[in-house]
Design a protein around this motif. Sequence first.
Motif: not given
Lengths: 218, 218
Positions: A24-25, A66-68, A81-82, A87-89
């Motif tokens: 994320l960083e 929740s990420l959004l 796509s991000m 989600l893949e991570r």
Amino acid sequence: MTIRAYIFDAYGTLFDVHSVMEELEILFPEKGEAISQTWRRKQVEYFFLRQVMGRYKPFDQVTKDSLLYAINESGQSADESMLDHMLERYRQLKHYDEVEEVLKQLEGKELIVFSNGSENMIHPLMEFSGLNSLFTKTISADEIKQYKPSPAAYAYALEKAGVKREEVLFMSSNGWDISGAKSFGFNTAWINRNGLPTEELHLEPDAVYEDLSGILHW
Amino acid sequence: MTIRAYIFDAYGTLFDVHSVMEELEILFPEKGEAISQTWRRKQVEYFFLRQVMGRYKPFDQVTKDSLLYAINESGQSADESMLDHMLERYRQLKHYDEVEEVLKQLEGKELIVFSNGSENMIHPLMEFSGLNSLFTKTISADEIKQYKPSPAAYAYALEKAGVKREEVLFMSSNGWDISGAKSFGFNTAWINRNGLPTEELHLEPDAVYEDLSGILHW
């Protein structure tokens, strides 16, 4: 009473949900930690809210939503796509250092993972981690579409474990999960990784350990 | 469709839950803000958890429990008399600046307060604030022991309001409350006092205003 089934929560307990922070960083310089913290906080809040409102959506959807929210709150933006990439991570989270050794010492026992994670999230993660073969089974709350900490979720795990309620030792790092499990009637060991105070819900855990190795002394 | 009942959330919407911060700061120097923020966060979390676990306790108990958690988390301690003292201050929260004027402009309409607050908390607060006479009624979720955002809570408020679901305009500053009200079928105006992103629950509010004066343009 003898413990006949050891049931482990996954996210936060076996796996470090904040092991995505570095990624994320890179995507959001100087915002990685804040986004990671908000992501988890809102993910859990959305489990609760969807459960209370009677509007179940599976873990992968809630985790993306929740990420959004977390990205928006930090003043950044994200495209589909991000979100999918992150989600893949989430299917490759790191497990905590002591987990493998503790599981090996419990070999031969009924060792179960019970998670709010939908099958398309928790199964790939278990595979990726290499921990899969150390467990007898992995149960997803998505199979009955009832999130922990609802009593129905723990009842389902108990049914799948095939033991008596008081023969279960349930482990989680999440205070709300320990409260729910205790409320349902499991023996509970709170893996208090962050040194937090006990939840003030009048449902004390039976044991508190700093990490999972504590359960070897249960 | 004409709005026949204006239903207002109380805590966070009419009243500033953080107006206790100064008092907390006196009791716990340099910890007042952190305790106030954690207090509110845990109070709301405990509503959700108790609702999901099926372990209802009234608002005054939950508010006391969450305050104790917040004080513990900040590394401080509190005795029963201090908790009771702060609970008393929670019956004297300040209302937001624009509230009185907005209510006066809506005079003659059905103006209802609907709160998770138990009667021993919300009624004294309404009295203390001087706002009581501006409302036609105050409804407590404690009357049916179902916290918002459960559908049962909004259904109860609707029954007490005596109008049709689509004739209600529901106002709250709490994203989770707006989501719950929208999910139930009310028209919703989110009073977004803190400039937060919209909740990612696929239940958008019908209107978003910075403070309550926005509803005069509904």
